[in-house]
Design an enzyme around this catalytic site. Sequence first.
Site: not given
Length: 267
Positions: A214-215, A218, A224
């Site tokens: 997930h990170e 970014h 998101h």
Amino acid sequence: MQLAMLCTVCLLPSSLALPLPREAGGMSELQWKQAQDYLKRFYPSSSKIRDPNSLEAKLKEMQKFFRLPVNGILNSYIIEIMQKPRCGVPDVAEYSLFPDSPKWTSNVVTYRVVSHPRELSLVIVNQLVAKALKMWSEEIPLHFKRVSLGTADIMIGFARGAHGDPYPFDGPGNTLAHAFSPGPGLGGDAHFDEDERWTDGSSIGINFLFAATHEFGHSLGLGHSSDPSAVMYPTYRDGDPKNFKLSRDDIKGIQKLYGERSDSRMN
């Protein structure tokens, strides 16, 4: 390079004993104050709404993001969402994360793991980081190269509390990690809260592979997603590591930034 501001919570003094507003929806004063904190952190002011500082407007933004009925009234289900462990990057900001669609301009992006949590060895963390990055590189024409010394494009580390950027961690639970969009300095870096209980999936705790994938989304420039099946959904969800993979929504988003690999498999 951006990580949206985590705004300072502004609470009403308990001594004022004012009636709770309509949007509190019958929740307790404590629940309403916690909701205010959450909304100000993850739904900072947006020029897209008429009254960007209105808590009702922020609540509607959250309801819209999580695909809930949009009525601007707090309820127990929303409180439940707010209490889930999650990423520290806001869901809705003045821009759709991130401004100007920043991305890495080189097709080789370096990374370095500078620290590891007490539950996982550096070897295991390096293995899981490589696995997480491989999920993204299988869909786009980027190659990730690990370095052991010096400054890499993506610096990866674990820390507790204040750790050298403007976004201190908050202890066990709540915010698990945050990452910065591509760029110089902190750009691309991913930080994980050392106060969490991290696991490789073989024990109870926060699965590092899930959080890291997930990170790194970014770190590559993605914001998101409101798709509950997406890796880029803001709240943490446990599951079977064997079945963990990017969703079609994740793939569509990352390929919009970087294009498809010439040898990319059909999805």
